[in-house]
Design a protein around this motif. Structure first.
Motif, PDB file in Angstrom:
ATOM      1  N   LEU A  16       7.956 -18.935  28.062  1.00 16.27           N
ATOM      2  CA  LEU A  16       7.836 -18.098  26.997  1.00 16.27           C
ATOM      3  C   LEU A  16       9.305 -17.401  26.764  1.00 16.27           C
ATOM      4  N   ASN A  17      10.271 -18.127  25.729  1.00 13.15           N
ATOM      5  CA  ASN A  17      11.650 -17.152  25.748  1.00 13.15           C
ATOM      6  C   ASN A  17      11.621 -15.666  24.746  1.00 13.15           C
ATOM      7  N   LEU A  18      12.425 -14.709  25.715  1.00 13.06           N
ATOM      8  CA  LEU A  18      12.171 -13.639  24.734  1.00 13.06           C
ATOM      9  C   LEU A  18      12.883 -13.414  23.783  1.00 13.06           C
ATOM     10  N   HIS A  19      14.319 -13.806  24.382  1.00 14.72           N
ATOM     11  CA  HIS A  19      15.270 -14.575  23.422  1.00 14.72           C
ATOM     12  C   HIS A  19      15.680 -14.498  22.439  1.00 14.72           C
ATOM     13  N   ARG A  20      14.860 -15.459  21.852  1.00 16.84           N
ATOM     14  CA  ARG A  20      14.498 -16.295  20.871  1.00 16.84           C
ATOM     15  C   ARG A  20      12.779 -16.540  20.276  1.00 16.84           C
ATOM     16  N   THR A  21      12.145 -15.678  20.912  1.00 15.86           N
ATOM     17  CA  THR A  21      10.927 -15.951  20.413  1.00 15.86           C
ATOM     18  C   THR A  21       9.970 -17.025  20.218  1.00 15.86           C
ATOM     19  N   THR A  22      10.459 -18.218  21.286  1.00 13.91           N
ATOM     20  CA  THR A  22       9.894 -19.399  21.210  1.00 13.91           C
ATOM     21  C   THR A  22       8.963 -19.935  22.443  1.00 13.91           C
ATOM     22  N   ALA A  23       8.403 -20.983  22.097  1.00 15.33           N
ATOM     23  CA  ALA A  23       6.915 -20.941  23.523  1.00 15.33           C
ATOM     24  C   ALA A  23       8.119 -22.523  23.612  1.00 15.33           C
ATOM     25  N   SER A  24       8.227 -23.384  24.953  1.00 15.77           N
ATOM     26  CA  SER A  24       8.375 -24.090  25.012  1.00 15.77           C
ATOM     27  C   SER A  24       7.537 -24.496  25.995  1.00 15.77           C
ATOM     28  N   ALA A  25       7.115 -26.025  25.764  1.00 20.14           N
ATOM     29  CA  ALA A  25       6.140 -26.919  26.484  1.00 20.14           C
ATOM     30  C   ALA A  25       6.458 -26.209  27.705  1.00 20.14           C
ATOM     31  N   TYR A  26       6.155 -27.108  28.567  1.00 21.26           N
ATOM     32  CA  TYR A  26       6.499 -27.899  29.802  1.00 21.26           C
ATOM     33  C   TYR A  26       5.789 -28.705  30.466  1.00 21.26           C
ATOM     34  N   SER A  27       5.577 -29.470  31.335  1.00 19.63           N
ATOM     35  CA  SER A  27       5.094 -30.810  31.584  1.00 19.63           C
ATOM     36  C   SER A  27       5.877 -31.013  32.875  1.00 19.63           C
ATOM     37  N   ILE A  28       4.686 -31.472  34.373  1.00 24.86           N
ATOM     38  CA  ILE A  28       5.031 -32.014  35.146  1.00 24.86           C
ATOM     39  C   ILE A  28       4.487 -33.423  35.812  1.00 24.86           C
ATOM     40  N   ARG A  29       5.230 -34.645  35.459  1.00 28.55           N
ATOM     41  CA  ARG A  29       5.416 -35.768  36.369  1.00 28.55           C
ATOM     42  C   ARG A  29       5.301 -36.411  37.713  1.00 28.55           C
ATOM     43  N   GLU A  30       4.851 -36.725  38.620  1.00 24.24           N
ATOM     44  CA  GLU A  30       5.326 -37.840  39.886  1.00 24.24           C
ATOM     45  C   GLU A  30       6.549 -38.836  39.285  1.00 24.24           C
ATOM     46  N   ILE A  31       7.381 -38.751  39.405  1.00 19.75           N
ATOM     47  CA  ILE A  31       8.215 -40.064  39.352  1.00 19.75           C
ATOM     48  C   ILE A  31       8.566 -40.744  40.453  1.00 19.75           C
ATOM     49  N   ASP A  32       8.747 -41.835  41.010  1.00 17.74           N
ATOM     50  CA  ASP A  32       9.372 -42.583  41.945  1.00 17.74           C
ATOM     51  C   ASP A  32       9.450 -41.412  43.945  1.00 17.74           C
ATOM     52  N   GLY A  33       7.517 -40.896  43.594  1.00 14.32           N
ATOM     53  CA  GLY A  33       7.279 -39.874  44.622  1.00 14.32           C
ATOM     54  C   GLY A  33       7.800 -38.306  44.648  1.00 14.32           C
ATOM     55  N   SER A  34       8.329 -38.218  43.262  1.00 13.86           N
ATOM     56  CA  SER A  34       9.167 -36.951  43.578  1.00 13.86           C
ATOM     57  C   SER A  34       8.664 -35.907  42.487  1.00 13.86           C
ATOM     58  N   ASP A  35       8.379 -35.302  42.438  1.00 20.25           N
ATOM     59  CA  ASP A  35       8.095 -33.833  41.178  1.00 20.25           C
ATOM     60  C   ASP A  35       9.041 -33.625  39.925  1.00 20.25           C
ATOM     61  N   CYS A  36       9.304 -34.492  38.835  1.00 24.10           N
ATOM     62  CA  CYS A  36      10.320 -34.330  37.535  1.00 24.10           C
ATOM     63  C   CYS A  36       9.199 -33.232  36.471  1.00 24.10           C
ATOM     64  N   LEU A  37      10.093 -32.073  36.414  1.00 25.62           N
ATOM     65  CA  LEU A  37       9.163 -31.086  35.022  1.00 25.62           C
ATOM     66  C   LEU A  37      10.667 -31.014  33.724  1.00 25.62           C
ATOM     67  N   PHE A  38       9.755 -31.680  32.775  1.00 21.48           N
ATOM     68  CA  PHE A  38      10.733 -31.587  31.570  1.00 21.48           C
ATOM     69  C   PHE A  38      10.019 -30.199  30.406  1.00 21.48           C
ATOM     70  N   MET A  39      10.937 -29.997  30.242  1.00 23.68           N
ATOM     71  CA  MET A  39      10.959 -28.784  29.351  1.00 23.68           C
ATOM     72  C   MET A  39      11.301 -28.876  27.455  1.00 23.68           C
ATOM     73  N   GLU A  40      10.607 -28.292  26.482  1.00 23.09           N
ATOM     74  CA  GLU A  40      11.186 -28.238  25.116  1.00 23.09           C
ATOM     75  C   GLU A  40      12.451 -27.732  24.801  1.00 23.09           C
ATOM     76  N   TRP A  41      13.979 -27.347  24.662  1.00 23.88           N
ATOM     77  CA  TRP A  41      14.848 -27.101  24.382  1.00 23.88           C
ATOM     78  C   TRP A  41      14.438 -26.554  23.058  1.00 23.88           C
ATOM     79  N   LYS A  42      14.175 -24.959  22.857  1.00 23.94           N
ATOM     80  CA  LYS A  42      14.018 -24.950  21.962  1.00 23.94           C
ATOM     81  C   LYS A  42      15.237 -23.131  21.253  1.00 23.94           C
ATOM     82  N   MET A  43      16.576 -24.291  20.705  1.00 24.45           N
ATOM     83  CA  MET A  43      16.888 -22.836  20.969  1.00 24.45           C
ATOM     84  C   MET A  43      17.597 -22.610  19.192  1.00 24.45           C
TER      85      MET A  43
END
Length: 238
Positions: free
Chosen positions: A189-216
């Motif tokens: 929840l970006n208070l500066h831009r008043t945006t809600a960027s969805a994020y998700s976490i996936r395991e890739i090759d044994g590592s957690d990876c976070l993906f986040m929308e970039w709403k600027m």
């Protein structure tokens, strides 16, 4: 005008303009055989009084000021408006081409109300998996979601890291600033831009990876779909 230039009004310019394509050279007027939209600007707003927004520093009659940020200079581009078959068209003269826009309305927008904004009044829901610090490792469009590898390196990214703390506290570390924002399960929840960027976490090759929308600016003011940041945990594998 933010650079001190004397403002001269142009009532015909005020309102919203939609990009319809471009033509070669900086002096053309033809609407025939327009090239496809270049991706420079999807939409363009002229605010009353020459007020600026996003990368558009302001305007005065016949001139639009654009600043791409940082130490980049403020650029002055000529524009002129022509009417064809009852509609107004704006020709923005860049260095080697002319972007063409058609007028959609003459609303007197203001910076405070302009652009797309999301509902950020969401109740906090915990997500233990996301808590901790994540370091940025990739940036791009939707293809990033399919092609990202936690082994890849991508230096010099504007957003360097994000840290999710208990209770919905979020710290975003940028190249030149630190923002304190909020999060809830599934959203930043970006208070500066008043945006809600969805994020998700996936395991890739044994590592957690976070993906986040970039709403600027591109999303809020430019009318574009969000891009994405990819992150890996600061301490390596999960």
């Amino acid at each position: 005008m933010s650079d001190g230039t004397k403002f001269i009004n142009d009532e015909t310019a005020i309102g919203k303009w939609k990009n319809i394509g471009w033509i070669g050279g900086a002096n053309g007027y033809s609407l025939e055989r327009l090239n496809d939209k270049s991706g420079e600007f999807e939409e363009l707003y002229f605010l009353p009084g020459g007020e600026g927004y996003w990368i558009f520093e302001g305007w005065t009659k016949g001139v639009l000021l654009i600043h791409y940020g940082g130490n980049e200079p403020v650029l002055e581009y000529r524009y002129d408006i022509q009417s064809f078959e009852g509609r107004d068209y704006l020709f923005l003269r860049l260095e080697d081409k002319t972007e063409v826009f058609v007028k959609e309305d003459s609303v007197r927008y203001s910076k405070a109300t302009l652009g797309r904004h999301d509902n950020i009044d969401m109740p906090f829901v915990n997500d233990d998996r996301v808590i901790g610090k994540w370091v940025s490792a990739g940036f791009g469009g939707k293809e990033l979601l399919e092609n990202f590898s936690p082994e890849q390196k991508c230096g010099g990214l504007y957003l360097r890291s994000v840290e999710f703390s208990a209770g919905g506290i979020l710290t975003q570390n940028y190249m030149d600033d630190v923002w304190q924002d909020k999060w809830t399960k599934g959203f930043v929840l970006n208070l500066h831009r008043t945006t809600a960027s969805a994020y998700s976490i996936r395991e890739i090759d044994g590592s957690d990876c976070l993906f986040m929308e970039w709403k600027m600016g591109n999303y809020v003011y430019g009318g574009y779909a969000p891009d994405y940041y990819a992150f890996v945990r600061a301490n390596g594998k999960s």
